[in-house]
Write a protein that holds these residues in place. Structure first.
Motif, PDB file in Angstrom:
ATOM      1  N   PHE A   1       0.811  -1.230   0.000  1.00 52.49           N
ATOM      2  CA  PHE A   1       0.000   0.000   0.000  1.00 52.49           C
ATOM      3  C   PHE A   1       0.839   1.274   0.000  1.00 52.49           C
ATOM      4  CE2 PHE A   1      -3.745  -2.213   2.392  1.00 52.49           C
ATOM      5  CZ  PHE A   1      -4.115  -2.825   1.223  1.00 52.49           C
ATOM      6  N   GLY A   2       2.143   1.163   0.291  1.00 55.32           N
ATOM      7  CA  GLY A   2       2.955   2.373   0.433  1.00 55.32           C
ATOM      8  C   GLY A   2       2.330   3.276   1.480  1.00 55.32           C
ATOM      9  N   GLU A   3       2.193   4.567   1.109  1.00 52.88           N
ATOM     10  CA  GLU A   3       1.569   5.534   2.041  1.00 52.88           C
ATOM     11  C   GLU A   3       0.120   5.795   1.645  1.00 52.88           C
ATOM     12  OE1 GLU A   3       2.496   7.138   4.986  1.00 52.88           O
ATOM     13  OE2 GLU A   3       3.939   5.501   4.859  1.00 52.88           O
ATOM     14  N   GLY A   4      -0.552   4.759   1.129  1.00 59.82           N
ATOM     15  CA  GLY A   4      -1.958   4.918   0.731  1.00 59.82           C
ATOM     16  C   GLY A   4      -2.851   5.134   1.948  1.00 59.82           C
ATOM     17  N   MET A   5      -4.130   5.373   1.685  1.00 60.47           N
ATOM     18  CA  MET A   5      -5.038   5.822   2.743  1.00 60.47           C
ATOM     19  C   MET A   5      -5.161   4.860   3.927  1.00 60.47           C
ATOM     20  SD  MET A   5      -8.911   7.048   2.167  1.00 60.47           S
ATOM     21  CE  MET A   5      -8.610   7.155   0.435  1.00 60.47           C
ATOM     22  N   VAL A   6      -5.058   3.569   3.662  1.00 58.71           N
ATOM     23  CA  VAL A   6      -5.220   2.602   4.764  1.00 58.71           C
ATOM     24  C   VAL A   6      -4.058   2.698   5.757  1.00 58.71           C
ATOM     25  CG1 VAL A   6      -5.136   0.125   5.300  1.00 58.71           C
ATOM     26  CG2 VAL A   6      -6.678   0.959   3.523  1.00 58.71           C
ATOM     27  N   THR A   7      -2.840   2.906   5.226  1.00 57.49           N
ATOM     28  CA  THR A   7      -1.664   2.878   6.092  1.00 57.49           C
ATOM     29  C   THR A   7      -1.239   4.268   6.574  1.00 57.49           C
ATOM     30  OG1 THR A   7      -0.574   2.593   3.961  1.00 57.49           O
ATOM     31  CG2 THR A   7      -0.481   0.748   5.457  1.00 57.49           C
ATOM     32  N   ALA A   8      -1.621   5.318   5.843  1.00 53.66           N
ATOM     33  CA  ALA A   8      -1.129   6.663   6.174  1.00 53.66           C
ATOM     34  C   ALA A   8      -1.781   7.205   7.435  1.00 53.66           C
ATOM     35  CB  ALA A   8      -1.419   7.603   5.003  1.00 53.66           C
ATOM     36  N   SER A   9      -1.140   8.221   8.005  1.00 53.37           N
ATOM     37  CA  SER A   9      -1.783   8.968   9.087  1.00 53.37           C
ATOM     38  C   SER A   9      -1.384  10.434   8.955  1.00 53.37           C
ATOM     39  CB  SER A   9      -1.392   8.388  10.450  1.00 53.37           C
ATOM     40  OG  SER A   9      -0.013   8.202  10.486  1.00 53.37           O
ATOM     41  N   GLY A  10      -1.919  11.285   9.814  1.00 53.13           N
ATOM     42  CA  GLY A  10      -1.568  12.709   9.810  1.00 53.13           C
ATOM     43  C   GLY A  10      -2.025  13.416   8.541  1.00 53.13           C
ATOM     44  N   PRO A  11      -1.293  14.494   8.152  1.00 51.84           N
ATOM     45  CA  PRO A  11      -1.741  15.325   7.021  1.00 51.84           C
ATOM     46  C   PRO A  11      -1.844  14.547   5.709  1.00 51.84           C
ATOM     47  CG  PRO A  11       0.101  16.353   8.193  1.00 51.84           C
ATOM     48  CD  PRO A  11      -0.097  15.024   8.823  1.00 51.84           C
ATOM     49  N   ARG A  12      -0.967  13.546   5.514  1.00 49.88           N
ATOM     50  CA  ARG A  12      -1.017  12.766   4.271  1.00 49.88           C
ATOM     51  C   ARG A  12      -2.346  12.007   4.174  1.00 49.88           C
ATOM     52  NH1 ARG A  12      -1.475   9.853   0.538  1.00 49.88           N
ATOM     53  NH2 ARG A  12       0.095   8.709  -0.652  1.00 49.88           N
TER      54      ARG A  12
ATOM     55  N   PRO B   1       4.330  11.961  -7.641  1.00 48.99           N
ATOM     56  CA  PRO B   1       3.611  10.986  -8.475  1.00 48.99           C
ATOM     57  C   PRO B   1       3.387   9.619  -7.813  1.00 48.99           C
ATOM     58  CG  PRO B   1       5.837  11.405  -9.316  1.00 48.99           C
ATOM     59  CD  PRO B   1       5.616  12.371  -8.210  1.00 48.99           C
ATOM     60  N   ALA B   2       4.191   9.276  -6.790  1.00 51.37           N
ATOM     61  CA  ALA B   2       3.999   7.957  -6.157  1.00 51.37           C
ATOM     62  C   ALA B   2       2.618   7.831  -5.514  1.00 51.37           C
ATOM     63  CB  ALA B   2       5.085   7.723  -5.106  1.00 51.37           C
ATOM     64  N   VAL B   3       2.005   8.993  -5.231  1.00 48.52           N
ATOM     65  CA  VAL B   3       0.663   9.005  -4.635  1.00 48.52           C
ATOM     66  C   VAL B   3      -0.328   8.193  -5.467  1.00 48.52           C
ATOM     67  CG1 VAL B   3      -1.302  10.566  -4.429  1.00 48.52           C
ATOM     68  CG2 VAL B   3       0.868  11.175  -3.413  1.00 48.52           C
ATOM     69  N   MET B   4      -0.232   8.360  -6.792  1.00 49.54           N
ATOM     70  CA  MET B   4      -1.171   7.702  -7.698  1.00 49.54           C
ATOM     71  C   MET B   4      -1.073   6.190  -7.511  1.00 49.54           C
ATOM     72  SD  MET B   4      -3.015   9.270 -10.093  1.00 49.54           S
ATOM     73  CE  MET B   4      -2.744  10.092 -11.627  1.00 49.54           C
ATOM     74  N   ARG B   5       0.155   5.695  -7.509  1.00 48.01           N
ATOM     75  CA  ARG B   5       0.389   4.256  -7.346  1.00 48.01           C
ATOM     76  C   ARG B   5      -0.152   3.788  -5.984  1.00 48.01           C
ATOM     77  NH1 ARG B   5       2.312   1.005  -3.551  1.00 48.01           N
ATOM     78  NH2 ARG B   5       3.523  -0.750  -4.254  1.00 48.01           N
ATOM     79  N   ASP B   6       0.228   4.514  -4.913  1.00 46.29           N
ATOM     80  CA  ASP B   6      -0.137   4.073  -3.561  1.00 46.29           C
ATOM     81  C   ASP B   6      -1.660   4.066  -3.352  1.00 46.29           C
ATOM     82  OD1 ASP B   6       2.551   3.926  -3.131  1.00 46.29           O
ATOM     83  OD2 ASP B   6       2.657   5.514  -1.619  1.00 46.29           O
ATOM     84  N   GLU B   7      -2.310   5.150  -3.764  1.00 46.35           N
ATOM     85  CA  GLU B   7      -3.755   5.239  -3.516  1.00 46.35           C
ATOM     86  C   GLU B   7      -4.536   4.270  -4.402  1.00 46.35           C
ATOM     87  OE1 GLU B   7      -4.948   6.586  -0.991  1.00 46.35           O
ATOM     88  OE2 GLU B   7      -3.331   7.940  -0.417  1.00 46.35           O
ATOM     89  N   ALA B   8      -4.059   4.082  -5.643  1.00 45.02           N
ATOM     90  CA  ALA B   8      -4.792   3.182  -6.541  1.00 45.02           C
ATOM     91  C   ALA B   8      -4.680   1.737  -6.058  1.00 45.02           C
ATOM     92  CB  ALA B   8      -4.259   3.320  -7.963  1.00 45.02           C
ATOM     93  N   ILE B   9      -3.465   1.317  -5.684  1.00 43.59           N
ATOM     94  CA  ILE B   9      -3.315  -0.065  -5.192  1.00 43.59           C
ATOM     95  C   ILE B   9      -4.112  -0.237  -3.904  1.00 43.59           C
ATOM     96  CG2 ILE B   9      -1.695  -1.725  -4.168  1.00 43.59           C
ATOM     97  CD1 ILE B   9       0.225  -1.235  -6.281  1.00 43.59           C
ATOM     98  N   THR B  10      -4.068   0.771  -3.037  1.00 44.23           N
ATOM     99  CA  THR B  10      -4.807   0.685  -1.768  1.00 44.23           C
ATOM    100  C   THR B  10      -6.307   0.476  -2.026  1.00 44.23           C
ATOM    101  OG1 THR B  10      -3.210   2.026  -0.568  1.00 44.23           O
ATOM    102  CG2 THR B  10      -5.432   1.976   0.318  1.00 44.23           C
TER     103      THR B  10
END
Ligand code: HEM
Length: 442
Positions: free
Chosen positions: A79-90, A232-241
């Protein structure tokens, strides 16, 4: 007890018992408990929570004292820093962007495409009418395509690409389930076959998502502000998540829903009457119609009560707290368990009976006694989408097929109990036979 057994217990605590029979473990320890139950899963203290006040305290009242800590570390390679794993402002920024993607108009367009995929797959199934089918494989392939259509507005008509991303999703999901209760995930550090397969699955998902991202639509288009801020890594992380969070959960629920309908022809007939009364003359399911099928939705709700795909989820205590009188030390792992919560006899009349009408009549359950999609600010972002997809699936099944259950009684089916609930290890088999002329294929 032998020295080895004692040593194993001293190091691993309740882990071996949990891993051997996860569903039995939470039923024995969780159902009926009114306070957090102390466990030891490896070296850290842990608590199993399966009472409404506990869910309320951890997910809402004192939510800042609980984070997505160590339990999420295993998910990061995927998931990288996707929504499931992220916290705080991200996390905050991702959640805001996703809200835009799930606005009614964007969601409706995605759902229309998902319903086209459903109609196509139904037509394919009708060609093999009367043959034996394993529900988990069927629902996995179907929901992968439906989720991709709904989220990325891609119909994925290329059978090889659809198969490749489905298989990648299965490998990734299996790896998370297997590694979940290991103290160390050696597959991430050593060149094992498992590790290679997991990395290969991630690469396949990344490859296909990069293709969708070339002309971003739907959820991917809504991520633009986030990409501008975080790269751009956001796209990968959020889409896989979103893909992984949305595919196996919906597939698992679809399996139990179809098997429940197969075992309960009375309920299938009850739903069929409702759907047939509401279907337009062309017989096509459309997003607007799904809101007018209360019985069918109640069936989906009841299946998610008895068989919640997210049968547990975790938090880490970031500060000391007290939950229902029990002291929770900073650093403890918290296992929140909808499976045990949804089967409490003090919250549900006949808790083990499949009774969808309970969601239509009589007093509705305590807000924190029914949480298939979690609760509070980190509740499932895809709840509306998943409910719509499952309602459409039920409507399609009851109007198009007679479903014969081939794996025995519903109550005898024991789910695998991995990172999501899953189906029984031996599978759930049905025979689907066409009932009436097929609906138009879009
Ligand atoms: C029957 C299907 C589904 C079930 C039972 C389910 C269940 C859940 C639950 C219980 C949570 C909260 C976990 C926690 O608090 O730690 C969650 C979070 C999440 N779900 Fe779902 N889900 C389903 C379908 C979907 C779909 C279709 C999507 C696709 C967009 C999705 C995306 C997510 C995401 C991104 C989160 C993390 C939200 C956050 O942390 O802010 N889910 N889901």
């Amino acid at each position: 007890m032998s020295f080895i057994t004692n040593l194993r217990r001293a190091v691993l605590g309740d882990l071996p018992d949990f891993a051997a029979d996860p569903i039995g473990f939470v039923e024995r320890h969780g159902i009926g408990a009114d306070v957090p139950v102390a466990l030891r899963l490896g070296p850290k203290p842990a608590f199993l929570i399966s009472h409404p006040a506990g869910f309320q305290r951890v997910l809402v009242e004192n939510r800042d004292a609980y984070g997505k800590g160590a339990e999420q570390a295993r998910l990061r390679p995927l998931f990288g820093e996707g929504m499931v794993t992220a916290s705080g402002p991200r996390w905050d920024a991702a959640r805001q962007a996703a809200k835009a993607a799930f606005s009614q108009s964007r969601l409706n367009h995605g759902l229309e495409l998902a319903l086209c995929v459903l109609a196509q797959e139904a037509a394919g199934l009708a060609q093999t009418s009367g043959s034996e089918i394993d529900l988990h494989g069927l629902m996995g392939r179907l929901t992968m395509r439906m989720v991709i259509a709904a989220l990325f507005h891609e119909r994925l008509e290329d059978a090889a690409a659809a198969d490749a991303i489905y298989r990648a999703g299965c490998v990734a999901h299996r790896h998370l389930s297997l590694s979940m209760w290991r103290l160390v995930d050696l597959d991430m550090y050593l060149p094992t076959r498992e590790g290679r397969a997991f990395r290969g699955a991630i690469a396949e998902m990344e490859r296909q998502i990069a293709g969708f991202a070339q002309a971003p639509k739907g959820f991917l288009a809504a991520l633009h502000p986030l990409v501008a801020e975080y790269g751009p890594a956001v796209m990968r992380d959020e889409a896989i998540t979103a893909l992984v969070a949305g595919f196996e959960t919906t597939a698992t629920a679809g399996c139990w829903l179809a098997y429940a309908l197969a075992r309960r022809p009375d309920l299938a007939a009850w739903l069929r009457q409702e759907v047939e009364e509401n279907l337009p003359a062309d017989g096509e399911l459309r997003p607007g119609l799904l809101r007018d099928l209360p019985r069918t939705r109640a069936m989906v709700q009841e299946v998610l009560r008895l068989y919640p795909s997210a049968w547990w989820f975790a938090r880490t205590a970031l500060a000391d707290d007290v939950v229902s009188g029990v002291a929770i030390p900073k650093g403890a792992s918290i296992l929140l368990c909808p499976w045990a919560l949804h089967r409490r006899p003090d919250q549900w009349a006949d808790p083990l009976e499949l009774k969808p009408a309970r969601f239509l009549e009589g007093p509705q359950p305590d807000k924190f006694a029914y949480v298939p999609f979690g609760a509070g600010p980190r509740a499932c972002i895809g709840a509306q989408l998943a409910t719509a997809e499952l309602t459409a699936l039920a409507a399609m099944l009851v109007t198009t097929f007679d479903i014969e259950a081939l794996s025995g009684p519903l109550a005898a089916q024991v789910p695998e109990g991995g990172i999501t609930l899953g189906a029984p290890r031996a599978g759930m088999k049905v025979r689907l036979s066409v009932r009436e002329p097929l609906r138009k294929v879009a």
